[in-house]
Design an enzyme around this catalytic site. Structure first.
Site, PDB file in Angstrom:
ATOM      1  N   ASP A 176      -6.557 -68.089  77.841  1.00 51.14           N
ATOM      2  CA  ASP A 176      -5.885 -68.444  79.078  1.00 51.14           C
ATOM      3  C   ASP A 176      -5.875 -67.125  79.835  1.00 51.14           C
ATOM      4  O   ASP A 176      -5.104 -66.221  79.494  1.00 51.14           O
ATOM      5  CB  ASP A 176      -4.456 -68.927  78.809  1.00 51.14           C
ATOM      6  CG  ASP A 176      -3.782 -69.334  80.109  1.00 51.14           C
ATOM      7  OD1 ASP A 176      -3.965 -68.613  81.106  1.00 51.14           O
ATOM      8  OD2 ASP A 176      -3.082 -70.355  80.132  1.00 51.14           O
ATOM      9  N   HIS A 177      -6.738 -67.002  80.819  1.00 50.40           N
ATOM     10  CA  HIS A 177      -6.939 -65.650  81.382  1.00 50.40           C
ATOM     11  C   HIS A 177      -5.674 -65.102  82.044  1.00 50.40           C
ATOM     12  O   HIS A 177      -5.538 -63.905  82.241  1.00 50.40           O
ATOM     13  CB  HIS A 177      -8.157 -65.592  82.309  1.00 50.40           C
ATOM     14  CG  HIS A 177      -7.941 -66.202  83.655  1.00 50.40           C
ATOM     15  ND1 HIS A 177      -7.912 -67.557  83.868  1.00 50.40           N
ATOM     16  CD2 HIS A 177      -7.746 -65.642  84.865  1.00 50.40           C
ATOM     17  CE1 HIS A 177      -7.710 -67.792  85.148  1.00 50.40           C
ATOM     18  NE2 HIS A 177      -7.610 -66.647  85.784  1.00 50.40           N
ATOM     19  N   HIS A 239      -1.905 -72.356  82.533  1.00 53.54           N
ATOM     20  CA  HIS A 239      -1.318 -71.134  83.113  1.00 53.54           C
ATOM     21  C   HIS A 239       0.189 -71.266  83.376  1.00 53.54           C
ATOM     22  O   HIS A 239       0.977 -70.408  83.017  1.00 53.54           O
ATOM     23  CB  HIS A 239      -2.014 -70.761  84.425  1.00 53.54           C
ATOM     24  CG  HIS A 239      -3.513 -70.752  84.326  1.00 53.54           C
ATOM     25  ND1 HIS A 239      -4.174 -70.240  83.245  1.00 53.54           N
ATOM     26  CD2 HIS A 239      -4.473 -71.184  85.175  1.00 53.54           C
ATOM     27  CE1 HIS A 239      -5.482 -70.360  83.425  1.00 53.54           C
ATOM     28  NE2 HIS A 239      -5.690 -70.936  84.598  1.00 53.54           N
TER      29      HIS A 239
END
Ligand code: BG6
Length: 507
Positions: A176-177, A239
Site C-alpha cells: 500500500d504505497h 489507503h
C-alpha cells in the site's frame, strides 16, 4: 549495505514499473543499496529485446542521472523476457535466465518477485514459480504484490490461499504505497512522541477526525480499470483504512512490525460494520460531471476514455466510520476522497472538543453557536506539502476582548521534500531488508474488505443519480450534509477561495 538480489518484475513494460519501480531502483543504486551484485528481469507479453528494454529503463531515469555512463551501467543489469504467465514452458526459460544471472552477479540465490500486473494472474504466477522450480535457490524468496488484492473479501481470501500455497505470510509484501509516504509514517511520531497529543488522543478531547485524499486529476488513461473498481475499492479499502488504523490504534508496546500489526488489526476490528440502512445515512457516493475551474474545462467522468457512457461507478466517496472501543466510542472518523476535486491534497484534521464554557461570549444569554470558539485543529499535511499545523484561539490585539484563531504552522522545506525518498523506494528497500512493517498483513486486508463489502452491497442495490458533482468542486452536496447532520463541517475547504471569486462554475 549493498543488497545481492535478483528482481523479477511481472508487468515490466507497464506504467507502474516505468513511473515508479525503475526510478526507485535507480535511487537505491545511487545510494549504494544496489551496486554490482543485482539484476532485474522484466517480463511481459510484448516481444522486447534486452536493448530496447534498457533504452526504456534509461528513459525513466533521465531526470535522475549524473552521466550517460552511469545510466548505461545501471541499465546493463536489466534483462527482458517475453512471457505468457499461463505457459509453463516460459517459466522454464525464466528459470534458466534467473540461474545464469545468479551465477553472473553472485546473487546467492536471493530473489524478489514483483507482481505489477492484472491481479487475475497473481495466483497463476506464484503457482508456476513453485511448480517450475524457481523457488529452489539457496537464498530468500519474497513476493511483492501490488493492489488491488482481490475485489472483495471472497476473492481476496481465495487469492491469499493461492499465494499461501507457495509463500508464507513473512515472505509476502502487500504494497500500500501510502504506507511508504514520509508523513504517513510520521503519524506515529506525532502520536507517540508527544505527550500533549497522546494524552488527548481519545473521545474525551477529540470531537471528530477527518481524513481527506483529494485528487485534482480525472481517471486519465486508467478508465478501463477504474470503471470496474470505483473510489471505494480504489482508495477507501486500502489507503484510507490504513491511515485510519494508524490514527486509531492503541500505542504499540514497541515500534516493531509485530506490535504495530497487532494494534492496527485491533483498530480495524473495532470499526463498526454497518447494516445496509446505516450505509445509506453514513456514506455518500459521487461521480463528476463536466466542470470548470478558473479557465480550465473538464470533461465529465462518463466522457472519459474506456468508461461506459452510462457508468454508475463512483469517483467520490465521503463517509463516517465509527469505532466501537473505549478510546473512540462516539467520535466520528469522516473520510473523503475523489477524483477531479478542486485540489490535490492528502491531509488529516484532528478536531478537538471545545472548552466547556466560552467565557468570552459577549451576551451571557447567547449560548448559540455564533459565539462558539473556533475548534483547535491539528492538521497533518501528507502531500503535496508535508508538515503539521495546530490552530489555537488567541486574543485579538487591541482594546476589548475578542478571540481570534491563530495557526502554528510547520512545513518541510521544498528541498527536504524533494530529497525525501519516494514511497516506492522506501518500500522496496524495506522488502530487501525483510522488514514488513510498512506492508499490509492479510488480517488487515481481510477486515478492510469486510468493512467495504457491506457498503458496496448496499450501493449495488440502487442505481445512483449520477453525475452529481461538477469537476473542480469538492464533491456532492450530500458530503457536506453528512457532517452538518452531526453539527460539524469539513475543515479543509479548498473550493471556498474559488467560489468567493466566482471561479467555480456551479453550486
Ligand atoms: C492509487 C490509486 O492507489 O493511488 C489511484 O489506484 C490514485 O487511483 C493513487 O490516483 C493516488 O496516489 P498518490 O500517491 O498520487 O496520492
Amino acid at each position: 549495505m549493498e543488497k545481492k538480489v535478483l528482481f523479477t518484475i511481472f508487468g515490466g513494460t507497464g506504467d507502474l514499473a516505468q513511473r515508479k519501480l525503475y526510478p526507485s531502483l535507480f535511487r537505491l543504486y545511487k545510494k549504494g543499496d544496489l551496486k554490482e551484485d543485482f539484476a532485474v528481469i522484466g517480463t511481459a507479453r510484448r516481444p522486447w529485446s534486452d536493448e530496447h528494454y534498457r533504452e526504456v529503463v534509461m528513459g525513466t531515469i533521465e531526470d535522475l542521472i549524473e552521466s550517460k555512463e552511469q545510466a548505461e551501467t545501471f541499465a546493463s543489469h536489466f534483462y527482458y523476457q517475453s512471457h505468457d504467465v499461463t505457459d509453463t514452458t516460459h517459466y522454464d526459460s525464466l528459470k534458466e535466465l534467473a540461474d545464469s544471472l545468479d551465477q553472473k552477479y553472485q546473487l546467492e540465490g536471493n530473489q524478489l518477485f514483483y507482481l505489477a500486473m492484472s491481479p487475475n494472474f497473481f495466483g497463476t504466477i506464484v503457482s508456476h514459480l513453485k511448480s517450475q522450480g524457481m523457488l529452489e535457490t539457496e537464498g530468500y524468496h519474497r513476493v511483492v504484490i501490488e493492489k488491488p488484492f482481490g475485489s472483495d473479501y471472497a476473492s481476496a481470501k481465495q487469492l491469499n490461499e493461492e499465494i499461501n500455497q507457495v509463500f508464507s505470510e513473512q515472505e509476502i509484501y502487500r504494497i500500500d504505497h501510502y504506507l511508504g509516504k514520509e508523513m504517513i509514517q510520521n503519524i506515529s511520531a506525532i502520536r507517540f512522541a508527544n505527550n500533549i497529543f497522546e494524552s488527548q488522543w481519545n473521545n474525551r478531547y477529540i470531537d471528530n477526525v477527518q481524513i481527506n485524499i483529494a485528487e485534482d486529476l480525472g481517471v486519465e488513461e486508467r478508465g478501463g480499470y477504474y470503471d470496474k473498481s470505483g473510489a471505494l475499492k480504489d482508495m477507501v479499502q486500502n489507503h484510507i483504512l490504513q491511515i485510519l488504523s494508524l490514527l486509531a490504534m492503541e500505542p504499540p508496546v514497541a515500534f516493531s512490525e509485530k506490535e504495530l500489526r497487532t494494534e492496527k488489526i485491533k483498530a480495524l476490528n473495532a470499526i463498526r460494520i454497518y447494516s445496509e440502512e446505516e450505509v445509506k445515512t453514513n456514506f455518500v457516493r459521487g461521480q463528476y460531471a463536466h466542470g470548470q475551474l478558473e479557465d480550465q474545462q473538464f470533461a465529465g467522468y462518463r466522457e472519459e476514455m474506456n468508461v461506459a457512457e452510462d457508468s454508475a461507478t463512483e469517483t467520490f466517496v465521503a463517509g463516517k466510520f465509527l469505532i466501537d472501543n473505549f478510546r473512540w466510542s462516539g467520535v466520528p472518523f469522516y473520510v473523503r476522497t475523489g477524483k477531479r476535486l478542486t485540489e490535490k491534497g492528502t491531509r488529516i484534521n484532528i478536531v478537538f472538543k471545545q472548552v466547556p464554557v466560552n467565557v468570552f461570549k459577549k451576551d451571557v444569554t447567547d449560548c448559540e453557536s455564533k459565539k462558539k470558539l473556533a475548534p483547535n485543529v491539528l492538521t497533518i499535511y501528507i502531500q503535496p506539502t508535508e508538515g503539521f499545523s495546530l490552530s489555537l484561539n488567541g486574543k485579538e490585539i487591541g482594546q476589548g476582548f475578542d478571540t481570534l484563531p491563530v495557526k502554528l504552522d510547520y512545513r518541510n522545506s521544498t528541498e527536504i521534500v524533494e530529497n525525501t525518498p519516494e514511497a516506492y523506494e522506501k518500500l522496496l528497500l524495506d522488502a530487501l531488508n525483510g522488514d514488513g512493517t510498512n506492508f499490509t498483513h492479510w488480517d488487515e486486508v481481510a477486515q478492510s474488505w469486510r468493512i467495504v463489502d457491506v457498503i458496496r452491497h448496499a450501493w449495488d442495490k440502487e442505481t445512483p443519480d449520477f453525475p452529481n458533482y461538477s469537476a473542480g468542486t469538492m464533491g456532492p452536496k450530500a458530503a457536506y450534509d453528512l457532517l452538518a447532520a452531526d453539527g460539524f463541517e469539513w475543515i479543509w475547504k479548498p473550493d471556498e477561495w474559488y467560489r468567493e471569486r466566482n471561479l467555480l462554475n456551479n453550486q
